[in-house]
Scaffold this active site. Structure first.
Site, PDB file in Angstrom:
ATOM      1  CB  THR A  43       7.283  35.728  25.663  1.00 30.02           C
ATOM      2  OG1 THR A  43       7.084  34.480  25.019  1.00 30.02           O
ATOM      3  CG2 THR A  43       5.961  36.276  26.104  1.00 30.02           C
ATOM      4  CB  SER A  90      14.014  31.038  22.811  1.00 27.92           C
ATOM      5  OG  SER A  90      13.120  30.216  23.507  1.00 27.92           O
ATOM      6  CB  THR A 123      10.613  31.236  28.980  1.00 26.78           C
ATOM      7  OG1 THR A 123       9.402  31.039  28.262  1.00 26.78           O
ATOM      8  CG2 THR A 123      10.617  32.606  29.629  1.00 26.78           C
ATOM      9  CG  ASP A 124       9.334  27.889  24.568  1.00 24.23           C
ATOM     10  OD1 ASP A 124       8.736  28.061  25.652  1.00 24.23           O
ATOM     11  OD2 ASP A 124       8.753  27.880  23.462  1.00 24.23           O
TER      12      ASP A 124
END
Ligand code: GLU
Length: 354
Positions: A43, A90, A123-124
């Site tokens: 992101t 990700s 971030t996932d």
């Protein structure tokens, strides 16, 4: 001294007298610590069609040079360089990318002129990449991983400040020797114990069990604690000659489950199984025969908990406790453990050490 060199020297002294501020600035820039950014997407490199859209955006579109140029403040504190490792969501990160990334970081950190690295990431799965690197990087130099929850195009985008803080942390002496650090939203967390805990909030990374390491306050790292578990320089995993990682799968437990997932994983050649067990390491009796069969075939079975915190107990001595690791982190350690051994006791020892 030849005439030409003499003339050049006189000229240099003359310029220095005319523009003392400029020559002071140049030497100040040369003294700034060098930080290398390895960008992977997410992101923080995401574009949306409107500044209010924080959901329907495209992660992994902005290149590393634009990312760096969008935060000019970075160059006040560091000599920064950048490299694009990949530019993806990700969710699509793979073990092959982890291997490549860890090799690149080890090579970059071997350069005595580099103070530390920053990895930008979605971030996932940031927590998984962070823990992988925590075990695979063989240097005490700082490795900081950051990302953002709002795309670069959003109002109040959190990426620029996260990137600046991560770079300043990487440049600081304080980050050395503490393993891979996760820096987002003004907080510093360790790679082992940190998880994404909220789907949308900028305050998403937390270490619910063992706590954060510290804060970045006005750009200055304030670190209060570290992890006692082995990492980076004290890690025994050297992946430099590996081309692939062993297949390890996670079996989710839930009321009414059967052994279909276990059977499918065995059929696809799983070399290790992590059970996301209930409570303190419990699971429906219906999967016990499949777990036993795996252990009997030399496929290590690690019992972790889906609760999110606490040490997981193991009642069957053939299986291994994940300690406090979440299922997704236990999978990473088991993948790396399997590059050395499939011996139950040795792997159980690694879960007590890392
Ligand atoms: N799914 C995206 C990713 O992990 C968005 C999550 C994020 O970066 O915040 O790359």
């Amino acid at each position: 001294m030849s005439h030409t060199i003499h003339h050049l020297l006189v000229l240099a002294i003359f310029i220095g007298m005319l523009f003392p501020a400029v020559s002071a600035d140049i030497s100040a820039v040369q003294e700034l610590p060098r930080v290398h950014i390895l960008a992977t997407g997410g992101t923080i490199a995401g574009n949306a069609n409107s500044s209010t859209d924080t959901v329907h955006y495209r992660p992994g579109e902005i290149g590393v040079d634009v990312l760096i140029d969008s935060v000019p403040e970075i160059r006040q504190y560091t000599r920064v360089t950048g490299e694009q490792v990949c530019n993806i969501n990700s969710d699509d990160i793979t073990p092959a990318i982890w291997l490549n990334l860890s090799r690149r970081i080890n090579a970059v950190l071997a350069d005595p002129g580099v103070e530390g690295v920053v990895v930008t990431h979605g971030t996932d799965t940031l927590e998984e990449t962070a823990y992988f690197l925590n075990l695979a990087i063989l240097s005490e130099k700082s490795v900081i991983i950051t990302g953002s929850m709002r795309p670069a195009t959003a109002l109040s985008a959190d990426g620029p400040m996260n990137l600046l803080n991560a770079v300043r942390l990487a440049a600081s002496e304080d980050a050395r020797g503490k393993g891979v650090l996760i820096a987002l939203n003004g907080e510093i967390n360790g790679a082992r114990d940190t998880t994404k805990s909220n789907t949308q909030s900028v305050q998403t990374f937390s270490s619910p069990d063992l706590g954060l390491f510290g804060y970045v306050k006005d750009g200055k790292p304030m670190i209060y604690r570290t992890s006692a578990r082995k990492n980076t320089l004290s890690s025994e995993f050297n992946l430099s000659s590996l081309t692939a990682l062993p297949r390890v799968d996670i079996v989710m437990t839930y009321p009414g489950m059967d052994s279909v997932a276990m059977d499918a994983f065995s059929g696809r050649g799983s070399q290790g199984i992590v059970v996301a067990a209930m409570g303190n390491g419990e699971y429906p009796a219906v999967i016990q025969p499949a777990l036993e069969a795996a252990a009997l075939k030399g496929i290590p079975v690690v019992i972790s908990s889906r609760t999110g915190s606490g040490i997981t107990s193991v009642k069957d001595p053939r299986f291994i406790s994940a300690d406090t690791l979440t299922p997704q982190k236990a999978r990473i350690l088991l993948m790396l453990a399997l590059t050395k051994t499939n011996n139950r006791d040795r792997i159980a020892g690694m879960f007590r050490n890392y």
